[in-house]
Design an enzyme around this catalytic site. Structure first.
Site, PDB file in Angstrom:
ATOM      1  N   GLY A  51       0.828  -1.192   0.000  1.00 16.72           N
ATOM      2  CA  GLY A  51       0.000   0.000   0.000  1.00 16.72           C
ATOM      3  C   GLY A  51       0.869   1.251   0.000  1.00 16.72           C
ATOM      4  CB  CYS A  52       0.140   4.674  -1.159  1.00 17.04           C
ATOM      5  SG  CYS A  52      -1.522   4.851  -0.476  1.00 17.04           S
TER       6      CYS A  52
END
Lengths: 345, 345, 345, 345
Positions: free
Chosen positions: C148-149
């Site tokens: 995920g970012c």
């Protein structure tokens, strides 16, 4: 005695701005708000900026009309006519922020909006609510078609020149730029933040529904048919319209003379400001206010008059002008509730 | 009788916001404005949003003081002390929007600002002007040190918890984000539009001058020494501060109990709003208003209390709070001139 | 031989960014793109920036898999597992930009995402694709769970300190701010331009789904259970994440020593940059690139380590890292196709 | 053999964008950079986005010229002429991103820029570097006057119509809007974030220095004197120009015929894209690329042709076009180093 104001479409952007302004009006108060999407919800649940400042709950249209001396409708076009009829039947004043009562010619309304005029008598009774141009007619009616945002900026920007015959009525070009609130509250792809931010484009080029409204007002003021090429653009800011208007000057009308026409026309108009020559107008300087700032330029090279005209699309272009019209209908000072000072930033 | 208000540093952002608000105050008016950079110019020449709304011309400090019952100073730190002395000598009330009268301990002032306390007596007389926490002391003074923007958001956000001993006074983390007006009107590289737009960074990490001010207030409220790690960030918006505050809950203080503490503490505070559980606060909802919106969260996983607190840095964080203090000094209703409704957009 | 890359969910933001980067990859090309919403449409009809640069038409998932050596899935969670199975059956490599293969513990996946692990064998085979931390494992697999970012920015920001035991594994606070593309392409009220512009708020406070992913990686790196309070905020910019991370330093670890740990850890990492002491990192400086810039601060006052870590959420936080993983899977230079220089503005 | 490129004015916005693009050029590299303000500093110290990607240090002009096969000058007007002479003396090619070599008529240069033509021979030798219109002449010179940003968007937007005599050469109106990078790197009040954000205004109305340059190119293309009313506006975005152009169609030229003219003119031009009828062009779709997207509209009502033309002011409007010119001067493929795909967001 406080005027009881009802707002239909209160959860749209124009509607909630109207409520916000009415809440601080010295002689009126919002007493009922209508919303189809949010019936039964408090307005502040939809707009948390209003928390503890407005306890109104969204109701149906009939309840709003019943509770009001004046009804504002900020509805999609086509939906205001029956509301107007209901108001007329109950002796209530009606101010339409939509397009149903703006165009004099029923055929133009059909052509551009695809809707029929249902009540021709009401349609005829309605007055186009641009106070700086049609103040006396507004005073004498009880149904007002509140002007569109773009048309307001253009009409105020050109009226003095057209009225005096200073410019040609053909070949007028209006290159207008509007903030995103003009597109309304409903999310869409082109107003999704990453699509809209750091972006800029024209839309509805030479085909926007405000075109006949602009031409109608300019023609009325000029006393002859005026034609306009109108190109709106979507500006990545929340509020404001800047219209850049190009018109061919007629012989004998140099810039100083035209400037004088504007100064005379707007000398007593509180809401129109003419900064000194050379000072550009900026939509920042009118945000959250009912002002229209206008600057004039002459292109000596080509003989054009160039007008830049800025308003807050949600105030002078919608809610503020609607209140200005209400003030006229009720014999109040025209600036009542509209003395907001635009913030510097 | 209208209070005559003078504003020094009127062409800075806090100064012009103060003028804008004072112009609509029911019991006060700006009567003189001072500016070193623009002496002799009309305020509206610097801020065209004020055109036709304010005719004041920038003057020197002495003239401003002479014409005023209360003097607001929005000056760089170090410059307010002599002004305060002049006001004291002439029996005028003084409200400093800068940092000269915020820190009780003169040595802290020297350490963080590099300036000496020149008039220890005035310094002692000055009261820290956060009305929700120190209302009675403010009423009894004539020199107010108006709080910094970040400290206001943090103090209101933590006071009820600290006062009740609900959280530890050590290990508090304040991660704050401010709009660009907080950096003032003077152009600089990091606030140049293309450098600032679509950008985000922390600055003065654990070294910002508001740190001792935050710790001073939190310590006062807690009744014991509080320490804070304070990290501000520059947010690409014009107005507003959001502070996200992390503190360790003490045993026995679960979220419902802490929420109750806040509800009791702020029940009668017009300017502090507590949205219902789960509704996030947004700096949009307080823009152009004097409100502070606060939301509380418990991280059950780690035992932290998380507080998000938003204000408009230029209103509750500067000009609005200064007017709130003026209202207290003159025995006016605290909300006088401060009933602006934040716009929805 | 050019690697044939298929992209499922190509009309989402991560998907289209992946296509854009793959189009300029020296050793790979997008050969098929999938989209449920736009099947049958050319990708450039949805994203006009790609006009004349990409002729691919959106197809169904089966066709995309059939045409590809490696399949990227940028799909809502829950939808990648069957795709992974199909790829495994056909001997194709699979890189999931969603969350289905990120969490080791199937129960955590159920708890946070409400989905079941359907193919436990595939789930076990999958490797968490953060190359700077798990390069060797990635090289040995054919199913990658692309991070995920937010977790990417946090893991890179804390790994060297945790690995060396320089900070406590409890009490870590992550205050993160993300641009709006992180919320995806689908319009919603909170990402509607006027609601999002000039606004800022926290969301999913201490309840965001990236929390277990962050804790998993930090725990792995630390060799003991790490707990994190994670608070994300929505930033009014298009791209980028800045995470401000607070951790308690352990005795013996002053800032210079910790800085040295980072310099050693990232000496050979092209995509991690450590500006000199005191120079803040800014999300502007990594936009449109695969870089992660990290700055370290010590709060001597409270003993905290403060880390600021910036990435482009759509590149190092999604599409770029996915390509970095593809490069590893195929034995290409890790920087292939990822040498974009971030623009200055 | 790699072309050695020198960049004078490398720390300005156009200069640094040029360096960024040259760093990824397959056949050229920046070998020396000049800056008066930052001599002795590394370029990445001024632009941290370049950290670890470019080790060049700012030098004086002579050193830059000596180290280069081609010199780009991104300097204030008036300063390029001596540089051009030095390059000519040393047999180096010269591309001026400023205005010193754009206007054919020395008197126009004096009138609009207040500078004298010092080297008439060099001035005559210089070619106006708009490859899509003057490709062959550019190939035959060694001094290029790289076009201004606005003129590029206008010339590409009108050339096919003017060349074919489809529109009148008088009465052309250009309403242009530019992002803030067009104003350069130096901070100023009107580009200070809070003054510029949420703001919009026209500037240098009918008096901008790009007017004679626009008229010169349009006249050349039309084969007769063309006159233009040119009004630029400052748009609150970083990059991009959209020009909305209004011209009167001549009899026999309806929109389909004009569209055909454009399709023929630009069929083989990689950098000019013509989306299908009705699809608006948006400056977002060309950002960070060398493309010019053009859309055509006919206003049947008034007989106007309306053209909207978008470019990235820093790429096709400056650095990208300069590289395109370099490619021509050195016989490289025109697209070398310019195949950047604009990001979707």
């Amino acid at each position: 005695m406080t005027i009881r104001a009802g707002v239909l479409g209160a959860t749209g952007y124009a509607g909630v701005e109207l409520c916000r302004l009415l809440l601080r009006h010295p002689d009126a108060q919002p007493t009922a708000v209508g919303s189809v999407s949010f019936e039964g919800k408090k307005l502040y649940e939809v707009y948390p900026n209003l928390r503890e400042l407005c306890g109104l709950e969204c109701e149906g249209a009939d309840a709003v009309i019943a509770a009001s001396d004046v009804v504002f409708a900020a509805l999609p076009h086509g939906l205001s006519q029956e509301t107007a009829a209901a108001c007329a039947a109950q002796g209530k004043k009606f101010i339409d922020l939509g397009a149903d009562f703006r165009l004099d010619d029923p055929e133009e309304y059909v052509r551009w909006y695809g809707c029929e005029v249902i009540h021709p008598d009401l349609h005829r009774r309605a007055v186009y609510g641009l106070p700086e141009l049609f103040r006396e007619q507004i005073r004498g009616t009880d149904i007002v078609g509140n002007p569109g945002c773009y048309p307001t900026s253009v009409a105020l920007g050109l009226a003095p020149a057209l009225r005096a015959g200073a410019v040609e009525t053909e070949g007028i070009v209006v290159d207008a730029k509007s903030g995103v609130t003009g597109a309304g509250r409903k999310p869409a792809q082109n107003t999704h933040f990453p699509d809209c931010n750091e972006a800029f484009s024209a839309y509805k080029v030479a085909s926007h529904r405000h075109t006949p409204e602009i031409e109608q007002t300019l023609s009325t003021v000029a006393g002859q048919r005026a034609t306009v090429t109108f190109v709106p653009h979507l500006l990545p800011v929340n509020r404001g319209i800047l219209s850049t208007i190009y018109a061919r000057r007629r012989p004998g009308f140099d810039l100083p003379r035209i400037r004088q026409l504007y100064e005379e026309a707007y000398r007593d108009e509180f809401f129109v400001r003419l900064p000194p020559e050379g000072t550009p107008v900026n939509l920042r300087d009118v945000r959250c206010s009912n002002f229209c700032d206008i600057q004039l330029y002459g292109d000596e090279h080509t003989g054009l008059l160039i007008v830049t005209s800025v308003i807050d699309n949600m105030v002078k272009g919608a809610a503020g002008q609607a209140i200005q019209n209400m003030n006229l209908l009720f014999g109040l000072p025209e600036t009542a509730g509209l003395d907001m000072i635009p913030p510097a930033f």
